[in-house]
Motif scaffolding. Sequence first.
Motif, PDB file in Angstrom:
ATOM      1  N   ASP A  74       0.823  -1.205   0.000  1.00 45.25           N
ATOM      2  CA  ASP A  74       0.000   0.000   0.000  1.00 45.25           C
ATOM      3  C   ASP A  74       0.866   1.266   0.000  1.00 45.25           C
ATOM      4  O   ASP A  74       2.064   1.223   0.238  1.00 45.25           O
ATOM      5  N   ARG A  75       0.210   2.373  -0.270  1.00 49.03           N
ATOM      6  CA  ARG A  75       0.895   3.665  -0.421  1.00 49.03           C
ATOM      7  C   ARG A  75       1.673   4.058   0.835  1.00 49.03           C
ATOM      8  O   ARG A  75       2.808   4.528   0.752  1.00 49.03           O
ATOM      9  N   GLU A  76       1.073   3.878   1.991  1.00 49.05           N
ATOM     10  CA  GLU A  76       1.730   4.283   3.244  1.00 49.05           C
ATOM     11  C   GLU A  76       3.022   3.493   3.478  1.00 49.05           C
ATOM     12  O   GLU A  76       4.052   4.055   3.828  1.00 49.05           O
ATOM     13  N   LYS A  77       2.951   2.189   3.281  1.00 50.61           N
ATOM     14  CA  LYS A  77       4.155   1.360   3.462  1.00 50.61           C
ATOM     15  C   LYS A  77       5.215   1.723   2.420  1.00 50.61           C
ATOM     16  O   LYS A  77       6.403   1.799   2.733  1.00 50.61           O
ATOM     17  N   ALA A  78       4.805   1.942   1.181  1.00 44.80           N
ATOM     18  CA  ALA A  78       5.749   2.321   0.124  1.00 44.80           C
ATOM     19  C   ALA A  78       6.420   3.659   0.443  1.00 44.80           C
ATOM     20  O   ALA A  78       7.632   3.816   0.237  1.00 44.80           O
ATOM     21  N   ALA A  79       5.664   4.612   0.965  1.00 46.05           N
ATOM     22  CA  ALA A  79       6.236   5.909   1.336  1.00 46.05           C
ATOM     23  C   ALA A  79       7.275   5.735   2.438  1.00 46.05           C
ATOM     24  O   ALA A  79       8.355   6.349   2.399  1.00 46.05           O
ATOM     25  N   GLY A  80       6.973   4.893   3.414  1.00 49.41           N
ATOM     26  CA  GLY A  80       7.931   4.622   4.483  1.00 49.41           C
ATOM     27  C   GLY A  80       9.195   3.967   3.957  1.00 49.41           C
ATOM     28  O   GLY A  80      10.311   4.293   4.390  1.00 49.41           O
TER      29      GLY A  80
END
Length: 186
Positions: free
Chosen positions: A45-51
């Motif tokens: 997901d986007r949040e994990k990818a951003a992290g």
Amino acid sequence: MTLTATIPTLETERLVLRAPDLGDADRYIAYKMSERSKFTGGPIDREKAAGQFMAIAGQWVLRGYGLFMTALKDAPGDVIGGFGIFHPYYQKEPEFGWTLYDAKYEGKGYVTEAMRAIIPWSWDVMGVTTAQSHIDEGNAPSAAVARALGAKPDPDETKIANAPGGEFANHYTHVNIWRHHKGEMT
């Protein structure tokens, strides 16, 4: 306190390899959310990818090396992938890694070209004489790159990494460890 990290820019005939910046985040995140990222732990997901993107950038400060964001010289605003040294906290050894964000860049020799510039630079910066590449079973293009760079399969380390309790024991697929040695790049 002010902390300054010096991240070099490397150039090849066709590529510019530079520090990650926030402008690269959306490209990386889109890649990690896509099916294309299946050999690099995705899709996520986007949040994990951003992290993960922030962690990649942070390695430069914490380790003094990391992944370069890479663009074509004739299209400097278009990052085609990340190439360099991946060495998260939990990993005992540095890894030479590469990722092309879009299939349209495959088969053009960009990965090998980038890594032929990065690997010689890396040895002195890392202070080691060996590194790994982690290549998922079935990722023939990455295995071909590792071979072209002079790496060889390391069956003993592969067995350890995939065994119960190993680094890839709970990974979604079998991971092959390829071994690079300083001075053996072809």
